[in-house]
Motif scaffolding. Structure first.
Motif, short mmCIF file in Angstrom:
data_model
loop_
_atom_site.label_atom_id
_atom_site.label_comp_id
_atom_site.label_asym_id
_atom_site.label_seq_id
_atom_site.Cartn_x
_atom_site.Cartn_y
_atom_site.Cartn_z
N LEU A 73 0.81 -1.23 0.00
CA LEU A 73 0.00 0.00 0.00
C LEU A 73 0.84 1.27 0.00
O LEU A 73 0.32 2.37 -0.15
CB LEU A 73 -0.95 0.00 1.19
N LYS A 74 2.14 1.12 0.20
CA LYS A 74 3.00 2.31 0.14
C LYS A 74 3.32 2.70 -1.30
O LYS A 74 3.79 3.80 -1.56
CB LYS A 74 4.30 2.05 0.90
N LYS A 75 3.12 1.75 -2.20
CA LYS A 75 3.49 2.02 -3.60
C LYS A 75 2.38 2.74 -4.36
O LYS A 75 1.20 2.46 -4.16
CB LYS A 75 3.84 0.71 -4.29
N ASN A 76 2.78 3.65 -5.23
CA ASN A 76 1.82 4.34 -6.11
C ASN A 76 0.91 3.35 -6.81
O ASN A 76 -0.28 3.63 -7.01
CB ASN A 76 2.57 5.12 -7.20
N HIS A 130 -10.89 -1.50 -20.37
CA HIS A 130 -9.79 -0.53 -20.28
C HIS A 130 -8.72 -1.10 -19.35
O HIS A 130 -9.03 -1.52 -18.23
CB HIS A 130 -10.36 0.78 -19.70
N ALA A 131 -7.49 -1.13 -19.84
CA ALA A 131 -6.38 -1.57 -19.00
C ALA A 131 -5.56 -0.37 -18.57
O ALA A 131 -5.32 0.54 -19.35
CB ALA A 131 -5.49 -2.55 -19.75
N PHE A 132 -5.14 -0.36 -17.29
CA PHE A 132 -4.24 0.69 -16.80
C PHE A 132 -2.91 0.02 -16.51
O PHE A 132 -2.82 -0.84 -15.64
CB PHE A 132 -4.85 1.34 -15.55
N ILE A 133 -1.88 0.38 -17.28
CA ILE A 133 -0.61 -0.34 -17.24
C ILE A 133 0.41 0.44 -16.40
O ILE A 133 0.72 1.59 -16.70
CB ILE A 133 -0.08 -0.55 -18.68
N MET A 134 0.92 -0.21 -15.36
CA MET A 134 1.81 0.46 -14.40
C MET A 134 3.09 -0.31 -14.20
O MET A 134 3.66 -0.31 -13.10
CB MET A 134 1.09 0.60 -13.04
N GLY A 139 -14.63 5.60 -11.23
CA GLY A 139 -13.61 4.85 -11.96
C GLY A 139 -12.32 5.67 -12.06
O GLY A 139 -12.18 6.51 -12.94
N VAL A 140 -11.40 5.40 -11.15
CA VAL A 140 -10.16 6.17 -11.10
C VAL A 140 -8.99 5.31 -11.55
O VAL A 140 -8.49 4.48 -10.80
CB VAL A 140 -9.90 6.72 -9.68
N LEU A 141 -8.59 5.45 -12.80
CA LEU A 141 -7.43 4.72 -13.30
C LEU A 141 -6.24 5.66 -13.19
O LEU A 141 -5.68 6.11 -14.19
CB LEU A 141 -7.62 4.30 -14.75
N SER A 142 -5.87 5.99 -11.98
CA SER A 142 -4.83 6.99 -11.81
C SER A 142 -4.10 6.77 -10.50
O SER A 142 -4.69 6.33 -9.51
CB SER A 142 -5.43 8.39 -11.81
N VAL A 143 -2.82 7.11 -10.50
CA VAL A 143 -2.03 7.05 -9.28
C VAL A 143 -1.92 8.42 -8.63
O VAL A 143 -1.24 8.59 -7.63
CB VAL A 143 -0.60 6.53 -9.57
N ASN A 144 -2.61 9.42 -9.19
CA ASN A 144 -2.45 10.78 -8.67
C ASN A 144 -2.99 10.89 -7.24
O ASN A 144 -4.14 10.56 -6.96
CB ASN A 144 -3.20 11.76 -9.59
#
Lengths: 702, 702
Positions: free
Chosen positions: B33-36, B81-85, B153-158
């Motif tokens: 959980l510490k990781k973006n 939709h894929a969110f690639i990290m 739907g939040v596909l974001s690390v912000n």
């Protein structure tokens, strides 16, 4: 420090009575809590004022538990300051009672004076003359009052003081607008900016902005002075106060309306003051070290930057843009502020390779770009170290830290390196927070670190900060004498003007005054022929100039023609003769102007002339007299002067001669008594090795 | 609407998959959980996303209670939709799996692509070409993701999505900066501005800003589209989308960096895009109805004004300043905003006497001043009535209410007349609150009333609003043919250029091409003689021009001299002959330029020429082709054109002819295939009854 004339002040100084009264009379205090006039008493009770309060109201014996008197004359103790809130027509009577009681200062909230039209102006004139006679000083009328946040002494009806607690601080505000005093205090308070004193000068009929500034210079609780100005009045007093503030190291920051013509016009209708010229006002502020900001909230937001780094402001003008080192954890945030800085001609400086190597030696890799991006690599310790190294580097004039989302969610963490780094007071550290981050802003504010909410405000503040504190010419007033036999009123003829220019050390084109019956002369052809008359200011408009006369025959024919034409246009003009003047060539034509500006006093102007100047103004203006370095800066500011400084391989002109001519011309301000209202050399010809006045006028004050 | 090529989308459209996916794969989701990379799952759980979420991570079986798969190919259901990290080098592999699974859209957070230098650029090129091959659309790489505030739907690390609740609204944001997406959302949220969609386009390698805008035009939850731009890419797609947005009545507001040179430079280093020119970008926005604001926070603060009054924006350009009726209860507050409006050339309009009488008839006394001050007199009902009368008046284009301290302490009371008045959507009502008054701001916001925190933002928004939505010339592309025998590459000779100008309907000074061995000609003396060679762009630099030849003998002598000098300077140049041209007079010299700008496409420029233009730029630029009304507006914008419009009694020039010449020249954009990269008529002589090209060049694309 100003002293009180004819006052019965005893041990209280004028400044104390104005800023920190120990006993207050509220003349016209109401017991009806719905009325504005009930507010000051309530405010002072709320904010813990420990001095004495005497409500004055003939129809009450007690208001909010405080004993009320029918008149100040019946108050048993001494009173430092009266706050008058009764209808305008009764104010003079109240003032007489204040005088009888020995009250040295009265702030007058009542309106219906100059702001209300000609009749109000007459009433105000009576009020002022009565006050002078009685020896009571007046703040106002039409003043919303004063407030001392440290003592809780609120002599004001402004609703802003409803706030639960007054935030105490070291900023003081002088405002020509009563309502904006409240607006600014509320905006500042929401950001945690505390105030010392705030004063609304109202119609500024007696105590002026300058006198208040002067008092604040000596106020130990005041570290920064803010001015909200609609116009300038009594600049002599203001100038002296600003100079004292500068010596005392107390920065003065001003927001002044009238940047646009319509704003200027409004200001006049609002205050009845004489027309201001925004460029002249800028010159005035520059000459007196005032940081003029452009955005309303910058007025207080700039305070920490101004106060902490007062000694770091540039003391001379550099032709180079100020350089700011930018470090960031948000590329877009940094780009926003760098773009804003660019619009204000502030450079985001790229670190030199030596600095990159220096940091590499300390374990941090940075790139040679205008923004040092630490998004990925750095620890808090590395950030702090970089900050400290930058604050010691010689290739930047300030350091800007742009903080990203951590400012919003981890304020303690975000501000840690900023707070913990060693920050010398000789180079500013400023911070822009990209996200909404009120907690981080407050933390930085608590640590006296200049932090900005918006990229625009950040650029605004830095631009004001980096304006140099200009050194005025040290030529004392009254050291330049006009030649003998000059007129003592009205306009000078061109011949008389030429003699004055010569006295100032400015050469004019070779010329000779002739009478029509004897055209013998020693000026080489080709010639310009001009009518000479103090009644004719614009010679070409009346056919009073002929050019390119090649020989005696041309001249003999031209003189009677010219005189006939002029007399046709202007039969009543008294003609002193005709001037024959050698036709000179030039690399550039400019215009030198001198004006004793009604707002800011003597100014000198360098400008392009003719129609081009009207289409696209290209000028520089300064308070007169100027020294050589400012003269060079003026030349640099006028864009057309590139035409004589080697631009695109064009032949160079006599820039040194031009600079000296500006200095010399500006010394018209040093004529004893400053009798000249306006003077102009137009055109001034710039040649390769000299400059030369080709035409000019001087006009004396009425 | 754009459609997906070769996708296995089934019933989900591209827009749905991009903006409102019903099932999401989080490739590289972390259980730490510490990781973006752990954030998107947590954010979606927090914000109540009800679609399906599939974390993809080969080393976990479950993250935050959600079943985790080693690969998308093993997910049993369809994925929108894929969110690639995952690290950059593994992205292509992941994309292949997405394609195998039939996922139509992948947003790529991974970095190390074009933003990281040439090697990253190569990797990005491979990625894009693989994506095209596979039929998967890419948002990014280096995108901080997307968010749908309505679905959660939040596909974001912000980090901004840590906020407790997402404020839902009708504004959507497209950002070229990932970090600024978060900063803008946080700033907007603190003011109560709710969002619909927000998307970071990252390196914009595939799905461009234009495609996102296009999708948002069809999004029922989006009413206003905001753009945070560092540069412009793929303007063809963007233009089409902006035109659709305009037709749909969805305002587009843009904050674009690169207003200053250093901001522009930074933008390039940041994005690798080709140089932008700020004036051309302005022309582009104007031509496509985009409201460009100058202050960061105006981006969202302008939204209520833009959306509510979309139909009230001027549809044609007026030579008059927009007129705003200002009513206030705080003189200083009104003066602040009026001064700011003046700086943006917006007029604070004085009510005509008829209106003053009209209001008197309704029981309210107002003065004929640019600010209607109601401090003393009016009741709330009177304020409301005045508002309503102003909103129906024909002498103002908008109404500005400046509210004083009541906004701070009595928000309900302060906003009452504003909220309760009848407000047609045909004339904007905007509000500036002088004090800090967040509650009033929020109330006004809730009632869809455009309210501004600062005088500067208020002026910024109104200036953007009052920019006309320009009507482009309706001349279709491909309708202007070049003359036969024109070159197909490189530079045109002056003779060839003259023929093109003639084809466009632009007259050139009478001239004739001669060969050195036959100098017979029919052009009246005096003449200008010029070398003709497509190898020589700057004739004067190589001695290729001689002026004021008075007769045949002069000409006979000048031609061999000229040729010898030119050959001395440029021996390799192929010379086609010499041009003799009639020497023409002029009232004004201007320059007409055409350029197929790499960012915004064909543009036409009217400018002063020569050194003056370099010292003090004086120009107008538009997208080409332009119609007549815009041509007149361009003339009006160039300050020097006053020299031919009767200024100071100067003789008038052929303004109509000039306007027509601008229109004609701009039609170079209508040549089939747009083969011309740059063209210039310099100088263009403006005479009293005609305009005339005196020299010109045309350059074709490589």
């Amino acid at each position: 420090m100003l002293t009180l004339a004819d006052s019965a002040l005893g041990t209280t100084t004028f400044a104390d009575a104005l800023l920190a009264p120990r006993s207050i009379a509220l003349i016209g205090a109401s017991s009806d809590l719905k009325k504005n006039t009930s507010r000051p008493l309530r405010f002072m009770q709320q904010h813990g004022y420990t001095g004495k309060i005497y409500p004055i109201n003939p129809s009450s014996t007690e208001i909010l538990g405080v004993k009320t008197y029918p008149s100040v004359t019946q108050v048993p103790d001494a009173i430092d300051h009266a706050f008058i809130m009764i209808p305008g027509k009764h104010v003079i009577g109240a003032l007489e009672e204040c005088a009888a009681k020995g009250i040295p200062v009265a702030t007058i909230y009542s309106d219906g004076f100059a702001e209300a039209g000609p009749e109000g102006q007459r009433l105000q004139d009576q009020l002022v003359s009565k006050a002078r006679e009685l020896g009571v000083r007046i703040l106002g009328p039409n003043s919303i009052g004063t407030a001392n946040a440290h003592s809780g002494g609120v002599l004001s009806v402004n609703a802003v003081f409803e706030m639960k607690t007054l935030v105490q601080g070291n900023i003081s505000l002088v405002s020509q607008s009563g309502s904006m005093m409240g607006s600014l205090l509320s905006r500042a308070a929401s950001r945690g900016f505390g105030f010392a004193k705030s004063l609304s000068v109202g119609n500024e009929s007696d105590i002026s902005v300058g006198e208040v500034v002067d008092a604040l210079v000596d106020d130990p609780e005041t570290r920064v002075i803010l001015l909200f100005l609609e116009t300038l009045r009594d600049t002599r007093t203001l100038t002296a106060a600003l100079q004292r503030a500068q010596k005392a190291g107390k920065p003065v920051i001003a927001y002044k309306l009238g940047r646009s013509e319509q704003g200027d016009a409004l200001s006049q209708s609002h205050t009845g003051a004489i027309a201001g010229n925004n460029a002249a006002v800028d010159a005035y502020f520059d000459a007196n070290g005032v940081m003029r900001i452009e955005m309303l909230e910058s007025l207080f937001e700039t305070a920490p930057l101004a106060s902490r780094y007062a000694q770091a402001r540039p003391q001379s003008r550099s032709m180079q843009a100020p350089r700011v080192a930018v470090i960031t954890t948000t590329g877009g945030g940094a780009a926003s502020v760098v773009d804003s800085l660019g619009l204000k001609n502030i450079e985001a400086a790229t670190p030199p390779i030596e600095f990159v190597r220096h940091m590499a030696g300390r374990g941090l890799t940075i790139r040679q770009t205008p923004v040092i991006d630490l998004t990925l690599a750095a620890t808090s310790a590395q950030y702090k170290d970089l900050l400290e190294q930058l604050l010691q580097a010689d290739w930047c004039d300030a350091v800007l830290s742009v903080v990203g989302s951590s400012a919003q969610f981890h304020p303690q963490l975000a501000v840690k390196p900023l707070v913990e780094s060693v920050k010398p007071d000789t180079k500013p550290l400023v911070v822009f927070l990209a996200p909404e981050a009120s907690e981080s802003l407050a933390l930085l504010q608590q640590h006296d670190i200049a932090a900005f909410r918006t990229p625009e405000a950040c650029a605004d503040a830095l631009a004001a900060f980096f304006k140099p504190v200009i050194t005025q010419s040290d030529l004392p007033a009254g050291t330049v004498a006009l030649p003998a036999n000059c007129p003592t009123s009205g306009n000078f003829t061109e011949v008389e003007s030429i003699r004055v220019f010569a006295e100032l050390g400015i050469q004019s084109a070779q010329s000779q005054l002739l009478q029509p019956d004897n055209l013998q002369h020693g000026v080489p052809y080709p010639l310009v022929l001009k009518v000479v008359s103090r009644d004719i200011l614009h010679k070409t408009d009346v056919g009073g100039v002929k050019v390119n006369l090649k020989n005696d025959a041309d001249l003999a024919q031209a003189v009677p023609e010219l005189l006939q034409t002029v007399q046709g246009h202007k039969p009543e003009a008294k003609i002193d003769g005709v001037l024959v003047q050698k036709m000179e060539g030039h690399l550039l034509e400019l215009m030198l102007g001198y004006r004793d500006d009604p707002l800011v006093g003597p100014t000198v102007l360098l400008s392009t002339g003719g129609i081009t100047a009207e289409l696209m103004p290209d000028f520089a203006i300064r308070l007169a007299p100027v020294g050589l370095s400012e003269a060079y800066a003026m030349i640099n500011e006028v864009k057309h002067s590139k035409l004589i400084t080697g631009f695109r391989g064009l032949p160079k002109g006599d820039v040194d001669g031009l600079a000296q001519a500006i200095v010399n011309f500006s010394r018209l301000a040093c004529v004893p008594g400053q009798p000249i209202t306006e003077a102009e050399i137009n055109p001034l010809f710039i040649q390769s090795n000299q400059v030369m006045a080709v035409d000019g006028v001087i006009r004396l004050k009425d």
